[in-house]
Motif scaffolding. Structure first.
Motif, mmCIF file in Angstrom:
data_model
loop_
_atom_site.group_PDB
_atom_site.id
_atom_site.type_symbol
_atom_site.label_atom_id
_atom_site.label_comp_id
_atom_site.label_asym_id
_atom_site.label_seq_id
_atom_site.Cartn_x
_atom_site.Cartn_y
_atom_site.Cartn_z
ATOM 1 N N ASP A 145 0.822 -1.213 0.000
ATOM 2 C CA ASP A 145 0.000 0.000 0.000
ATOM 3 C C ASP A 145 0.856 1.264 0.000
ATOM 4 O O ASP A 145 0.740 2.093 -0.892
ATOM 5 C CB ASP A 145 -0.961 0.024 1.187
ATOM 6 C CG ASP A 145 -1.884 1.232 1.150
ATOM 7 O OD1 ASP A 145 -2.680 1.335 0.200
ATOM 8 O OD2 ASP A 145 -1.798 2.087 2.048
ATOM 9 N N ARG A 157 1.139 -2.231 -4.518
ATOM 10 C CA ARG A 157 0.286 -1.067 -4.264
ATOM 11 C C ARG A 157 -0.777 -0.943 -5.350
ATOM 12 O O ARG A 157 -0.727 -1.637 -6.376
ATOM 13 C CB ARG A 157 1.130 0.213 -4.272
ATOM 14 C CG ARG A 157 1.893 0.416 -5.583
ATOM 15 C CD ARG A 157 2.758 1.659 -5.564
ATOM 16 N NE ARG A 157 1.973 2.868 -5.645
ATOM 17 C CZ ARG A 157 1.740 3.529 -6.775
ATOM 18 N NH1 ARG A 157 2.249 3.101 -7.939
ATOM 19 N NH2 ARG A 157 1.034 4.624 -6.777
ATOM 20 N N ALA A 158 -1.724 -0.073 -5.106
ATOM 21 C CA ALA A 158 -2.718 0.278 -6.113
ATOM 22 C C ALA A 158 -2.438 1.677 -6.633
ATOM 23 O O ALA A 158 -2.070 2.567 -5.867
ATOM 24 C CB ALA A 158 -4.131 0.211 -5.531
ATOM 25 N N LEU A 295 -4.205 -7.168 -3.314
ATOM 26 C CA LEU A 295 -2.975 -6.529 -2.833
ATOM 27 C C LEU A 295 -2.326 -7.368 -1.731
ATOM 28 O O LEU A 295 -1.116 -7.602 -1.738
ATOM 29 C CB LEU A 295 -3.288 -5.130 -2.293
ATOM 30 C CG LEU A 295 -3.573 -4.034 -3.314
ATOM 31 C CD1 LEU A 295 -4.030 -2.765 -2.595
ATOM 32 C CD2 LEU A 295 -2.346 -3.744 -4.161
#
Length: 356
Positions: A145, A157-158, A295
């Motif tokens: 993250d 991560r996004a 994730l």
């Protein structure tokens, strides 16, 4: 409780042979291996994990330090990490940093002292010498993250930039022009990244982001409440408040209701980090959703790759905009829909939707 000596006696082999079987050593004959495994099952023998770790230098345990266990996003992330780790034969010890760098380092230090095989961290800030030292010492580590620039470990991560752009496009088409943001801590990568993406997207649509419409939060509900109260006290309050995480959005909602105002009639609200609660609020909250479960699973797979000597690449997944009714969307609109952005040069038109 059966001991390893009991297993050896039942199988008719030495204790050393039992140990080799349990550690999957190839030197044991197929017949002896079969007898040992049968004795293990019959006696219900369970190896001593601590003693075994001393022999193999592995504990089959991962450490996970998350930023805030009370945040539903991180709760879901921790659950997916634990499930994937268990599927791969690992246990997980979780530490809650509570968005405090000192507590984060306390957990990291304790986990390293417990001889975990690898470490997953969602950093609370970008200045932890402890994690830099751990990475340089070769500790298998993955950031999830959030990340610390300059620390050479994989990051899972996004990417929310496109989803933020979609949100701004959506608000523009709804006729909103005065947009404000409750930003996360600038010391975190997600805090700085989201406010910059919001600012850039507004610029694409010819909308300024005045300083008075930028409030500094800390990813906690109280800061969302405080910043929103400041917005509402302005001579010209914003038309929309975009909270850069879900807890700050809930604080913003509390502030609006405390004034006797309604969302979206008096002020609209949108959030980063969709959570299950948002469909139950009145109105349901338009939000940017991250693929939280994937994730967590991808982070565990990357960490196990590191533990086993492979070199996994960083992983970036896409976030998406979920349209509900907190920004003045037509009540007949389909709930929980993704929005594709239109170039700002096109005329505002009805929102394009595709059911998710």
């Amino acid at each position: 409780m059966a001991s390893i000596k009991d297993v050896a006696a039942a199988a008719g082999v030495s204790v050393a042979t039992v140990s080799r079987v349990l550690n999957e050593h190839p030197s044991v004959s197929a017949d002896a291996r079969a007898r040992v495994l049968a004795a293990v099952q019959d006696l219900g023998y369970r190896p001593n994990a601590v003693a075994r770790s001393l022999r193999t230098d592995q504990t089959h345990t991962l450490g996970l330090v998350i930023s805030d266990v009370l945040n539903p996003y991180f709760t879901e992330l921790a659950r997916s990490v634990e499930e994937e780790a268990r599927a791969l034969g690992y246990s997980v010890i979780i530490g809650n940093a509570d968005e405090r760098p000192d507590l984060q380092d306390h957990h990291v230090r304790n986990l390293l002292d417990r001889r975990i095989d690898g470490l997953l961290v969602s950093p609370t800030d970008g200045g932890s010498p402890l994690m830099l030292d751990a990475a340089r010492a070769g500790t298998p580590m993955v950031f999830v993250d959030r990340w610390i620039p300059g620390v050479d470990v994989p990051v899972v991560r996004a990417d929310g930039q496109a989803a933020v752009r979609d949100l701004v496009a959506h608000l523009y088409r709804l006729g909103h022009r005065r947009l404000a943001i409750i930003a996360g801590p600038a010391a975190t990568t997600t805090g700085s990244e989201r406010v910059e993406a919001f600012r850039e997207a507004m610029a694409e649509y010819g909308m300024p982001l005045p300083d008075v419409y930028t409030g500094q939060g800390d990813f906690q509900a109280e800061s969302g409440r405080r910043v929103t109260e400041g917005f509402l006290d302005l001579p010209q309050p914003p038309e929309v408040v975009f909270a850069a995480d879900n807890l700050m959005a809930l604080g913003a909602l509390d502030a609006v209701r405390a004034r006797g105002l309604r969302v979206p009639d008096d002020i609209a609200l949108a959030a980063f980090d969709d959570i299950p609660w948002f469909v139950h609020t009145d109105p349901p909250v338009t939000a940017i959703a991250q693929p939280t479960g994937e994730l967590g699973r991808a982070a565990v797979r990357a960490l196990v790759d590191r533990i086993e000597g492979r070199s996994p690449a960083s992983v970036t997944l896409a976030a998406r905009l979920v349209v509900r009714r907190s920004c003045g969307e037509p009540s007949a609109s389909v709930p929980a829909t993704a929005v594709r952005a239109l170039p700002p040069t096109q005329s505002p038109s009805p929102v394009q939707r595709s059911t998710t």
